[in-house]
Scaffold this motif. Structure first.
Motif, PDB file in Angstrom:
ATOM      1  N   SER A  84       0.831  -1.207   0.000  1.00  0.00           N
ATOM      2  CA  SER A  84       0.000   0.000   0.000  1.00  0.00           C
ATOM      3  C   SER A  84       0.863   1.254   0.000  1.00  0.00           C
ATOM      4  O   SER A  84       0.492   2.273  -0.597  1.00  0.00           O
ATOM      5  CB  SER A  84      -0.961  -0.008   1.188  1.00  0.00           C
ATOM      6  OG  SER A  84      -0.280  -0.166   2.405  1.00  0.00           O
ATOM      7  N   TYR A  87       2.157   1.536  -3.692  1.00  0.00           N
ATOM      8  CA  TYR A  87       1.128   1.818  -4.704  1.00  0.00           C
ATOM      9  C   TYR A  87      -0.069   2.514  -4.049  1.00  0.00           C
ATOM     10  O   TYR A  87      -1.214   2.073  -4.178  1.00  0.00           O
ATOM     11  CB  TYR A  87       0.712   0.511  -5.383  1.00  0.00           C
ATOM     12  CG  TYR A  87       1.854  -0.185  -6.076  1.00  0.00           C
ATOM     13  CD1 TYR A  87       2.404   0.331  -7.247  1.00  0.00           C
ATOM     14  CD2 TYR A  87       2.412  -1.342  -5.542  1.00  0.00           C
ATOM     15  CE1 TYR A  87       3.468  -0.295  -7.877  1.00  0.00           C
ATOM     16  CE2 TYR A  87       3.470  -1.980  -6.162  1.00  0.00           C
ATOM     17  CZ  TYR A  87       3.997  -1.453  -7.327  1.00  0.00           C
ATOM     18  OH  TYR A  87       5.065  -2.080  -7.943  1.00  0.00           O
ATOM     19  N   ARG A  89      -1.664   5.191  -4.686  1.00  0.00           N
ATOM     20  CA  ARG A  89      -2.721   5.682  -5.574  1.00  0.00           C
ATOM     21  C   ARG A  89      -3.311   4.553  -6.417  1.00  0.00           C
ATOM     22  O   ARG A  89      -4.525   4.476  -6.615  1.00  0.00           O
ATOM     23  CB  ARG A  89      -2.162   6.770  -6.487  1.00  0.00           C
ATOM     24  CG  ARG A  89      -1.699   8.022  -5.736  1.00  0.00           C
ATOM     25  CD  ARG A  89      -1.137   9.069  -6.686  1.00  0.00           C
ATOM     26  NE  ARG A  89      -0.648  10.238  -5.947  1.00  0.00           N
ATOM     27  CZ  ARG A  89       0.557  10.313  -5.421  1.00  0.00           C
ATOM     28  NH1 ARG A  89       1.409   9.308  -5.547  1.00  0.00           N
ATOM     29  NH2 ARG A  89       0.948  11.409  -4.769  1.00  0.00           N
ATOM     30  N   GLU A  90      -2.428   3.685  -6.941  1.00  0.00           N
ATOM     31  CA  GLU A  90      -2.890   2.654  -7.862  1.00  0.00           C
ATOM     32  C   GLU A  90      -3.725   1.571  -7.184  1.00  0.00           C
ATOM     33  O   GLU A  90      -4.680   1.049  -7.783  1.00  0.00           O
ATOM     34  CB  GLU A  90      -1.695   1.993  -8.564  1.00  0.00           C
ATOM     35  CG  GLU A  90      -0.862   2.927  -9.416  1.00  0.00           C
ATOM     36  CD  GLU A  90       0.277   3.593  -8.638  1.00  0.00           C
ATOM     37  OE1 GLU A  90       1.253   4.016  -9.271  1.00  0.00           O
ATOM     38  OE2 GLU A  90       0.166   3.658  -7.379  1.00  0.00           O
ATOM     39  N   LEU A  91      -3.382   1.210  -5.958  1.00  0.00           N
ATOM     40  CA  LEU A  91      -4.013   0.056  -5.325  1.00  0.00           C
ATOM     41  C   LEU A  91      -5.532   0.226  -5.181  1.00  0.00           C
ATOM     42  O   LEU A  91      -6.287  -0.667  -5.564  1.00  0.00           O
ATOM     43  CB  LEU A  91      -3.348  -0.237  -3.984  1.00  0.00           C
ATOM     44  CG  LEU A  91      -3.640  -1.599  -3.347  1.00  0.00           C
ATOM     45  CD1 LEU A  91      -2.443  -2.085  -2.543  1.00  0.00           C
ATOM     46  CD2 LEU A  91      -4.856  -1.531  -2.432  1.00  0.00           C
ATOM     47  N   GLU A  93      -7.474   2.037  -6.912  1.00  0.00           N
ATOM     48  CA  GLU A  93      -8.088   2.100  -8.237  1.00  0.00           C
ATOM     49  C   GLU A  93      -8.142   0.731  -8.892  1.00  0.00           C
ATOM     50  O   GLU A  93      -9.149   0.365  -9.511  1.00  0.00           O
ATOM     51  CB  GLU A  93      -7.304   3.074  -9.130  1.00  0.00           C
ATOM     52  CG  GLU A  93      -7.331   4.519  -8.635  1.00  0.00           C
ATOM     53  CD  GLU A  93      -6.412   5.416  -9.441  1.00  0.00           C
ATOM     54  OE1 GLU A  93      -5.768   4.893 -10.393  1.00  0.00           O
ATOM     55  OE2 GLU A  93      -6.328   6.623  -9.140  1.00  0.00           O
ATOM     56  N   GLU A  94      -7.058  -0.044  -8.760  1.00  0.00           N
ATOM     57  CA  GLU A  94      -6.987  -1.348  -9.407  1.00  0.00           C
ATOM     58  C   GLU A  94      -7.751  -2.418  -8.644  1.00  0.00           C
ATOM     59  O   GLU A  94      -8.187  -3.412  -9.231  1.00  0.00           O
ATOM     60  CB  GLU A  94      -5.517  -1.770  -9.554  1.00  0.00           C
ATOM     61  CG  GLU A  94      -4.679  -0.851 -10.421  1.00  0.00           C
ATOM     62  CD  GLU A  94      -5.111  -0.873 -11.875  1.00  0.00           C
ATOM     63  OE1 GLU A  94      -5.609  -1.930 -12.328  1.00  0.00           O
ATOM     64  OE2 GLU A  94      -4.989   0.166 -12.551  1.00  0.00           O
TER      65      GLU A  94
END
Length: 442
Positions: A84, A87, A89-91, A93-94
């Motif tokens: 976490s 990532y 920001r990505e986590l 969202e994905e």
């Protein structure tokens, strides 16, 4: 309001300590702790994000919890730890099944995050990863006779292939009095094997005054009623004569040292941003063997770093045959995004890096076979860890086997042997690379 919370901890021992602290914080807040597979209001997944395989394991655990959430067995999912942090920001969202994320600087905010997520919020907490190490109680998840003692957080080594400093921050030593107090509390709980951990324990205290303080800490720990004190991880360029004397002279300190070397070729070491040379490593290992009788060494090695050719691989193979390190973990290079090594040219094909790792594993297997053969007939002190129904024998570890890393010694006995009991075992054979033996009564 009180909730039921389950915890899943992935990755290294230091991550496990963080998870144990979060468990204690939630218990102190009045929440009930459930097992990893139990129905719960909140499932907390404490992740590793070090290399690809660790990231894949973490994502699989998140998806498994998401499946249980869809089935009504899990209410909310919180993801903490290195994945976490890496990532942030990505986590979310994905993986929209995740309800909240906490970075490595916000472990201490877990109880507040639980309240927030159960109130319908989506916590995104990322505290200062360079802040002083968070202190606090723990709920031990290791067997009652074994516990980890984390003495520092973060890393300043900046190895070219490693993302840890960006995830865990600069090196920060815990105050010695706090460390000793925690160790004393662990001993009072019945812990007999204390495993001292940090990303680099040899550097302990240097962030205070530039001086090494590990020897002083170890001498104080040895005055507590532990049976074994085990050390993970010691960097080769940070050894002092005082530290070697302390390890050699204190009977409670196990003569088992985990020293990550990674490679031996000078050019590859420079590319890795590792301090020291092959000649210095050889001199250190020779000194350690001479001054610490019965020493067992463990290391980690990387194959396929950009720039490694057949000559460098051959040198590493010859090095392993020469120094005969008893235990080695060999890993093919993984170009981790955000590291200096990711930007290096002269890439080695991933399959070729894996082939090279397998070659070293074969060499190491023969060294391990010889080490096991050298122990046959010896009477070895073994910490029993229980009865193994498959082999119909007891299993345990000696000083030469660290928990969850090096396997077991399997032994028969004419009486019941309790987990946590130290017993003498005569080594009589080898089974699938692990020693077998029989209990020797006094």
């Amino acid at each position: 309001m009180a909730y039921t919370i389950s915890f899943v901890s992935l990755g290294c021992a230091k991550n496990q300590v963080n998870c144990e602290q979060m468990m204690a914080l939630c218990a102190a807040a009045g929440h009930a702790l459930a097992g990893p597979e139990d129905p719960c209001d909140v499932c907390v997944i404490n992740t590793c994000g070090f290399i690809d395989s660790a990231k894949e394991e973490a994502i699989a655990a998140i998806l498994e919890a998401a499946g249980r959430k869809a089935a009504g067995q899990v209410g909310r999912i919180l993801v903490t730890g290195c994945l976490s942090q890496r990532y942030r920001r990505e986590l979310p969202e994905e993986l929209p099944e995740v309800d909240g994320v906490l970075g490595t600087g916000s472990y201490g905010e877990i109880a507040e995050a639980v309240d927030e997520v159960m109130a319908g919020g989506s916590p995104r907490r990322f505290g200062d990863i360079h802040a002083p190490v968070e202190e606090g109680d723990r709920v031990l998840t290791t067997p009652p006779y074994t516990a980890y003692l984390r003495i520092a957080e973060g890393c300043d080594n900046r190895c070219a292939y490693c993302i840890i400093p960006q995830l865990r921050g600069r090196y920060r030593s815990r105050p010695m009095e706090n460390v000793v107090d925690e160790a004393r509390a662990l001993s009072e709980q019945g812990v007999q094997e204390l495993i001292v951990v940090a990303q680099d324990i040899t550097r302990y205290g240097t962030d205070w005054d530039g001086q090494y303080h590990l020897s002083e800490l170890l001498r104080r720990l040895c005055r507590l009623p532990f049976r074994w004190i085990r050390l993970h991880y010691l960097y080769p360029d940070e050894f002092t004569d005082e530290l070697i004397d302390t390890i050699a002279g204190e009977p409670k300190i196990l003569k088992y040292l985990d020293i990550p070397l990674q490679h031996c070729n000078d050019a590859i070491l420079r590319r890795m941003n590792r301090r020291g040379t092959k000649a210095e490593v050889l001199a250190l290992l020779e000194k350690l063997r001479a001054r610490i009788p019965g020493l067992v060494l463990r290391t980690s090695l990387i194959t396929g770093l950009p720039g490694e050719g057949e000559a460098e691989l051959s040198e590493l193979s010859d090095f392993l045959r020469e120094v005969r390190i008893e235990r080695a973990g060999v890993f093919p290079f993984s170009p981790e995004e955000g590291t200096a090594a990711e930007r290096m040219e002269d890439r080695v094909d991933a399959d070729e890096a894996s082939r090279r790792a397998e070659l070293l594993v074969d060499i190491q297997s023969r060294i391990m076979d010889d080490f096991n053969d050298s122990r046959l007939g010896d009477v070895i002190e073994v910490l029993c860890e229980g009865f193994d129904g498959q082999s119909m024998s007891y299993m345990g570890r000696s000083y030469a086997e660290s928990i969850d890393i090096d396997g077991h010694i399997y032994f028969t006995a004419d009486r019941k042997v309790a987990p946590g009991e130290f017993v003498p075992v005569r080594a009589t054979g080898v089974m699938d690379g692990e020693l077998t033996g029989e209990l020797v009564e006094p």
